[in-house]
Design an enzyme around this catalytic site. Structure first.
Site, mmCIF file in Angstrom:
data_model
loop_
_atom_site.group_PDB
_atom_site.id
_atom_site.type_symbol
_atom_site.label_atom_id
_atom_site.label_comp_id
_atom_site.label_asym_id
_atom_site.label_seq_id
_atom_site.Cartn_x
_atom_site.Cartn_y
_atom_site.Cartn_z
ATOM 1 N N TYR A 1 -2.027 -1.088 10.110
ATOM 2 C CA TYR A 1 -2.078 -1.331 8.664
ATOM 3 C C TYR A 1 -0.833 -0.761 7.977
ATOM 4 O O TYR A 1 -0.153 -1.457 7.219
ATOM 5 C CB TYR A 1 -3.335 -0.689 8.095
ATOM 6 C CG TYR A 1 -3.514 -0.846 6.605
ATOM 7 C CD1 TYR A 1 -4.061 -2.011 6.069
ATOM 8 C CD2 TYR A 1 -3.156 0.177 5.736
ATOM 9 C CE1 TYR A 1 -4.234 -2.154 4.697
ATOM 10 C CE2 TYR A 1 -3.329 0.043 4.364
ATOM 11 C CZ TYR A 1 -3.874 -1.112 3.851
ATOM 12 O OH TYR A 1 -4.037 -1.248 2.486
ATOM 13 N N SER B 1 0.846 -1.198 0.000
ATOM 14 C CA SER B 1 0.000 0.000 0.000
ATOM 15 C C SER B 1 0.874 1.239 0.000
ATOM 16 O O SER B 1 2.001 1.230 0.529
ATOM 17 C CB SER B 1 -0.897 0.017 1.237
ATOM 18 O OG SER B 1 -1.549 1.271 1.380
#
Length: 305
Positions: free
Chosen positions: A157, A144
């Site tokens: 995350y 990401s």
């Protein structure tokens, strides 16, 4: 990897979103697809859709945090297709947002468990099999953009995604000699159902410091509905594999932010004139170690064998 005809692609999170986009794109390029996903009905539906397109596809219900199940999945792939995958895509991921100071152990264990340990399990399961096959191959991990910087609302995350980026850099260095390429894709938002990931959260990770309800899911959907189409992302990943690119970032709007972020890091490095002699000694020591490390670790490999 330029030719995908008859390659065997194992794609986690392959039943929807970015994973299913890759399944379609690589399948239409001639690859045989293994859809691995934790959702049984989604796997069945995805395989049926791929087969309707004339793509050879096989489905496996897999919790990527379950190492024993991962090993069984690898055995199943070899039983079905007669070989280990030549293309591995670590795509499965989950997210959950909330104030970092309210993050619980369960939040960390679930989010890092899927986004980092799931990648680790894929690598440790398949890399030795890919090497043993003697075939050229490629590995892609979908990380990401959030892995390049910390986040007060997505701390676990972002940390997991940062670690997966770093890990792929290391594997790329280590696997080049085996003819296995490694890429890491760092998307911004994707048009997917990842906003609903909290609905798949196992009960054993039930204590959360975050607000997770229909309103929070709807809020995330408002972002992801404008994300990059999964097949467009998959096309960028396919090109990245063809080019043996380390980084795949098909989001032109993020360049300025990344430049500022990394320039701030570079600007934090002390100037050479602050410690020239210490810098010289440290560099020379590292160079000497670099010259000797091949011998030391090669001998260690021989003894281990």
């Amino acid at each position: 990897m330029k030719d995908f005809q008859d390659q065997v692609a194992f794609i986690t999170g392959g039943a929807s979103g970015a994973g299913f986009g890759q399944a379609k794109v690589f399948g239409q390029a001639g690859a045989k697809i293994v859809v691995a996903d934790v959702r049984a009905e989604a796997v069945k539906k995805a395989v049926a859709e791929l087969q309707a397109l004339g793509i050879t596809a096989h489905g496996i219900v897999l919790d990527i945090m379950d190492r024993e199940a991962y090993a069984r999945a690898a055995d199943e792939v070899e039983a079905v297709f007669g070989q280990a995958p030549t293309l591995l895509s670590n795509t499965a991921g989950v997210n959950s947002f909330g104030p970092i100071e309210k993050t619980t152990y369960d939040d960390f264990d679930w989010i890092i468990g899927v986004n980092l340990n799931g990648v680790i399990n894929g690598m440790v399961t398949f890399v030795p099999r890919m090497i043993a096959s003697g075939r050229p191959g490629h590995i892609v991990t979908v990380s990401s953009l959030g892995g390049f910087m910390g986040s007060a609302l997505a701390g676990p995350y972002s940390a997991a995604k940062a670690a997966s980026i770093n890990l792929m850099e290391g594997y790329r260095q280590g696997l080049e000699k085996y003819g296995i390429g490694v890429s890491v894709c760092t998307p911004a938002n994707i048009k997917s159902n990842i906003a609903e990931a909290s609905r798949l959260r196992p009960a054993k990770y039930g204590t959360s410091g975050y607000v997770e309800n229909e309103e929070s899911i709807a809020s995330l959907h408002s972002i992801h509905q404008h994300g990059l189409e999964p097949e467009k992302l998959a096309e960028a990943i396919k090109k990245g594999v063809e080019d043996n690119a380390l980084y795949i970032i098909p989001y032109p709007e993020v360049r300025e932010g990344l430049e500022k972020h990394f320039q701030a890091i570079i600007d934090s490095v002390a100037p050479m004139e602050s410690d020239p002699e210490g810098a010289r000694q440290r560099v020379e020591a590292l160079m000497a170690w670099g010259r000797d490390r091949t011998r030391v670790f090669a001998e260690g490999d021989k003894k281990g064998a």
